[in-house]
Design a protein around this motif. Sequence first.
Motif, short mmCIF file in Angstrom:
data_model
loop_
_atom_site.label_atom_id
_atom_site.label_comp_id
_atom_site.label_asym_id
_atom_site.label_seq_id
_atom_site.Cartn_x
_atom_site.Cartn_y
_atom_site.Cartn_z
N ARG A 1 63.78 42.60 73.60
CA ARG A 1 62.83 43.59 73.07
C ARG A 1 62.35 44.52 74.18
NH1 ARG A 1 61.64 38.85 70.26
NH2 ARG A 1 61.96 39.02 68.01
N ARG A 2 62.14 43.94 75.38
CA ARG A 2 61.72 44.78 76.51
C ARG A 2 62.78 45.82 76.82
NH1 ARG A 2 60.31 41.47 81.62
NH2 ARG A 2 58.38 41.09 80.48
N ALA A 3 64.06 45.42 76.77
CA ALA A 3 65.16 46.35 77.06
C ALA A 3 65.19 47.48 76.03
CB ALA A 3 66.49 45.59 77.05
N THR A 4 64.99 47.15 74.76
CA THR A 4 64.99 48.17 73.72
C THR A 4 63.84 49.16 73.92
OG1 THR A 4 65.92 46.54 72.19
CG2 THR A 4 65.03 48.54 71.21
N ARG A 5 62.64 48.62 74.23
CA ARG A 5 61.47 49.49 74.47
C ARG A 5 61.69 50.39 75.68
NH1 ARG A 5 58.18 44.75 73.44
NH2 ARG A 5 57.90 44.55 75.69
N LEU A 6 62.32 49.81 76.72
CA LEU A 6 62.57 50.58 77.93
C LEU A 6 63.52 51.75 77.66
CD1 LEU A 6 62.34 51.00 80.96
CD2 LEU A 6 64.06 49.23 81.30
N LEU A 7 64.55 51.49 76.87
CA LEU A 7 65.48 52.56 76.51
C LEU A 7 64.78 53.65 75.69
CD1 LEU A 7 68.62 50.39 75.70
CD2 LEU A 7 68.36 51.96 77.62
N GLN A 8 63.89 53.23 74.80
CA GLN A 8 63.10 54.21 74.04
C GLN A 8 62.26 55.09 74.97
OE1 GLN A 8 61.39 51.19 71.06
NE2 GLN A 8 60.98 53.17 70.12
N LYS A 9 61.58 54.43 75.90
CA LYS A 9 60.68 55.13 76.81
C LYS A 9 61.44 56.14 77.68
CE LYS A 9 58.02 54.08 80.99
NZ LYS A 9 57.56 52.98 81.86
N LEU A 10 62.58 55.72 78.19
CA LEU A 10 63.31 56.56 79.15
C LEU A 10 64.18 57.62 78.49
CD1 LEU A 10 64.37 53.85 81.78
CD2 LEU A 10 62.41 55.42 81.87
N SER A 11 64.57 57.36 77.24
CA SER A 11 65.46 58.33 76.58
C SER A 11 64.73 59.22 75.58
CB SER A 11 66.59 57.59 75.84
OG SER A 11 66.09 56.91 74.70
N GLY A 12 63.64 58.69 75.00
CA GLY A 12 62.93 59.44 73.96
C GLY A 12 63.56 59.30 72.59
N TYR A 13 64.61 58.48 72.48
CA TYR A 13 65.26 58.28 71.18
C TYR A 13 64.56 57.19 70.38
CZ TYR A 13 69.21 61.20 72.62
OH TYR A 13 70.00 62.25 73.02
N PRO A 14 64.76 57.18 69.04
CA PRO A 14 64.12 56.16 68.21
C PRO A 14 64.67 54.76 68.50
CG PRO A 14 65.58 57.54 66.90
CD PRO A 14 65.49 58.18 68.23
N GLU A 15 63.89 53.76 68.10
CA GLU A 15 64.24 52.36 68.38
C GLU A 15 65.63 52.00 67.88
OE1 GLU A 15 62.62 47.83 67.41
OE2 GLU A 15 61.51 49.57 66.68
N SER A 16 65.98 52.44 66.68
CA SER A 16 67.28 52.06 66.09
C SER A 16 68.45 52.55 66.95
CB SER A 16 67.41 52.61 64.67
OG SER A 16 67.27 54.03 64.68
N LYS A 17 68.35 53.79 67.45
CA LYS A 17 69.42 54.33 68.28
C LYS A 17 69.49 53.61 69.63
CE LYS A 17 71.64 58.56 69.79
NZ LYS A 17 71.79 60.00 69.56
N CYS A 18 68.33 53.23 70.16
CA CYS A 18 68.29 52.53 71.44
C CYS A 18 68.87 51.12 71.32
CB CYS A 18 66.85 52.46 71.96
SG CYS A 18 66.21 54.09 72.42
N GLU A 19 68.55 50.44 70.24
CA GLU A 19 69.11 49.10 70.05
C GLU A 19 70.62 49.19 69.84
OE1 GLU A 19 68.28 44.95 67.62
OE2 GLU A 19 67.24 46.78 66.99
N GLU A 20 71.06 50.23 69.16
CA GLU A 20 72.50 50.44 68.96
C GLU A 20 73.19 50.64 70.30
OE1 GLU A 20 75.07 54.10 67.20
OE2 GLU A 20 73.47 53.37 65.88
N ALA A 21 72.60 51.44 71.19
CA ALA A 21 73.18 51.67 72.52
C ALA A 21 73.19 50.39 73.34
CB ALA A 21 72.40 52.75 73.25
N LEU A 22 72.13 49.60 73.21
CA LEU A 22 72.04 48.32 73.92
C LEU A 22 73.16 47.38 73.49
CD1 LEU A 22 70.32 46.57 75.90
CD2 LEU A 22 69.09 45.74 73.89
N LEU A 23 73.40 47.30 72.18
CA LEU A 23 74.44 46.41 71.67
C LEU A 23 75.84 46.90 72.08
CD1 LEU A 23 73.02 45.64 68.10
CD2 LEU A 23 73.15 44.09 70.06
N LYS A 24 76.05 48.20 72.08
CA LYS A 24 77.35 48.73 72.52
C LYS A 24 77.60 48.36 73.97
CE LYS A 24 77.64 52.74 69.38
NZ LYS A 24 77.58 54.22 69.28
#
Length: 602
Positions: A510-533
């Motif tokens: 969850r921390r990784a997903t939030r961090l991607l949101q914070k640094l990219s500005g993208y919504p949570e769903s897109k960040c989690e998708e990038a994390l899984l890829k």
Amino acid sequence: MAGTDWTCSHATMHAWEFLDYEPSLPVSEKSNPLTRDIDRASANNIVRMLQACDTQIFQEDSEDTYQRLSSERVVETIMEVAKRVELILKDPQDSLVVLSGCGTSGRLAFLIVTGFNKALRELNQTSIYSYIIAGGDRALLSSQEAPEDDPKQGMLTLKKVCEGKKRVLFIGISCGLSAPFVAGQLDFCMQHPEVYTPVLVGFNPTHQARDDPMPGCTFTFRSVVQRMQELSKSQKAFLINPAVGPEAISGSSRMKGGSSTKILLELVLSAAHAATFTNMPVTYKGILQHMEAYKQTLDITYAQTAEIAALLEAAGQSLRCGRRVCYLGWGSVAILGLIDASECNPTFGADFEDVRGFISGGYREMNNNEGPLSSLGSDFRVTHKDFLHLVLPSLNDQDTVLLLYTHSDNIREVAKLAHRAREKTSNIHAVYHQVDGAAAEQQDDIDRLCSSSLKITWASSPASGSLLHMWELSTKLLLNAVSTGAHILKGKIYQNDMIDVQVTNSKLYRRATRLLQKLSGYPESKCEEALLKSLYQVDTLTIDITSSDITAHTRTARNRTKVVPLALVCLLTGCTVMEAESHLEQQPIVREAVETCLSKLV
């Protein structure tokens, strides 16, 4: 640091306390305004930033903000818990005080329990303390993140440790009020009030306790906290949860969270011991005086800013060259070295060999529950003899060796080991504590062998509390600064976030997903998708991946590196996972890699 001064106005110091500052995050996960560009700071400024953050531990109350370490309610709760420990010390029959936690919290539980049990043995008293760490004793030395997510395992471990006991004071430590392992234990305690009195130690306000469902449970950490709050009205449960401010590196609770845990628990147990064995009653004034001694410890340690920065620089240079940092220690300060080294892997995605700790006397000196763990492999070989056989032959001047000891240790043995290390590397440094006026025999010899010697001198009798506890806290602060700063210089931090964190449990996912949101500005769903890829190393997610739960994802993450940096580069540039890997190979410092990629797109 170009364009930025580490010093801040009073208003900035308190910015994290405003309701509109990163409102979706609990205090322990917020970013600290004091360290926003720590990834571009010099070694000297890194140390000054860390000092400014650590000073927030002792920040006084202000109106309409969070309760602090010295808040009236916190001090009174410390007193009440100390009195419960005192009762058990005076009548230990069939009684136990259990300290439990995950990761750093569990390692500090081990350090504190073994130290206070040793003090009891020296007084010919019954040992009443026991520790639990998620993942068992191997978690003392290596990352065992997955067990943190298992509340049932927490409960079963507690039940086993307390078998046959009629009175148990259970102290569960979870810096973020989030660990399912500890939640399971607290819930079990409340189900059996005839035996157990639960105490929760953490550093978020109760309304910020994690409210996510846990596997196999009908309760959440927040619901456990709410039940404890109700029981606290009749002193059948206790909560000690001052806010100590965001970590210097966002979410890295090994730092302020760990230091504050050590301070709080030692305040409780020291007060109980003083009341039991020296007839000094537990008083409000006494707790505040003891707290002041810890604050002085912080000031005494950071008075050595230039020397700490030099150590940080040396360690950073070693890591940048792909070489290693070795802590060679004696006594409990050596255990702080083992703890600090064990935290580098999950925090920075470091290789286990990058930072290693060794202790004179090995497991006999550690006195851990499960005894020697050497049979588990070279990662668990921690004696100085192990260092001489496994590490010394391959050392060179690009490796950093740091000696950790006090004037009461065997200085002749320190000098002997320094001589052996000097045969392979000139990059040897010493950190030692001594009482004012105590001249250590052969110290001059050690100084000649070392590139630098950092001597911390203490008054012979501190204002309050154990001198050894102060030495330990000082060593922890110093080593946290060295290892954190070294990894910053290596490029493992983006702004003040752990960009290369291992995603090996639900909290870190969850921390990784939030961090991607914070640094990219993208919504949570897109960040989690990038994390899984990034995690599965694919550019298109399959149904199998998207239908799997977090436990499956974190299991896969154990064999992956640079998961979050890869995901961030993909998000910000739109490139494939393979292209992102190529970018990071060319420029391993993530912030530089991202900015290079973005400049090419402009």
